[in-house]
Design an enzyme around this catalytic site. Sequence first.
Site, PDB file in Angstrom:
ATOM      1  CG  ASP A   1      70.820  26.448 103.970  1.00  0.00           C
ATOM      2  OD1 ASP A   1      70.192  25.974 104.702  1.00  0.00           O
ATOM      3  OD2 ASP A   1      70.540  25.234 103.080  1.00  0.00           O
TER       4      ASP A   1
ATOM      5  CG  HIS B   1      77.161  17.856 102.276  1.00  0.00           C
ATOM      6  ND1 HIS B   1      77.439  18.861 103.021  1.00  0.00           N
ATOM      7  CD2 HIS B   1      75.687  19.487 101.152  1.00  0.00           C
ATOM      8  CE1 HIS B   1      76.583  19.827 103.775  1.00  0.00           C
ATOM      9  NE2 HIS B   1      75.652  19.833 102.555  1.00  0.00           N
TER      10      HIS B   1
ATOM     11  CG  ASP C   1      70.928  18.733 105.792  1.00  0.00           C
ATOM     12  OD1 ASP C   1      70.517  19.740 104.452  1.00  0.00           O
ATOM     13  OD2 ASP C   1      71.710  19.017 106.456  1.00  0.00           O
TER      14      ASP C   1
END
Length: 219
Positions: A5, A121, A192
């Site tokens: 990332d 998250h 993800d």
Amino acid sequence: WVSIDEEGGRVNRLKTKYGFPKTMTAQYLGEVNSEDSTLYYAGQTAAALYRLGINMNFAPSVDVNVNPQNPVIGSLGRSFSENDTLVARHASWFIDAHELMGIATVVKHFPGHGSSMSDSHLGLTDISDTWRLQELFPYQALLDSGKVRAVMTAHIVNEKLDETKTPATLSSQILQGLLRGIMDYDGVVVSDDMQMKAISAQYGLEEAIKMAVNAGVDI
């Protein structure tokens, strides 16, 4: 694949304290709005990845900055612009710079995370009331250009696209019906992080992995 990332700005694993060059946020590059600047900073990142033997970057974010206060996108400077055309333009230059170094890019977070008011998250993120159709436009523009190597899914709930309120990563309606069907994408789909709370707290990792694969996630 060896992946990372490395968007630049806040999402930055190769930090200056380790001797890597300074990076800029997508927001900064969008505000400067210069092809040279975006190519320069993206090229600098791509060259660093190449030297390290990393050949896939989970970037660029093509989320449209619908909600500047978004705790995980807008407020962190991860969107190039609130203008979907500018988002597509800068993402295209970002991809070009990586392609020159043989680095595969992954556009994210499909079908758009820019309007969210919470962080996936940390838990369930429902954008049904805030999502805008324009959030799909950068994806379509990049798909039409033939530059998309892979697409990363978002763990967001969007009742406008899946009335069952299944998160996009686990939704065959969104991945098969919309992305592969209506938008005619035949490339790689990447999830993800499957241990983010929007998924793991709702479904558990083992069940979520099965659902993601069945929905059309490849990696």
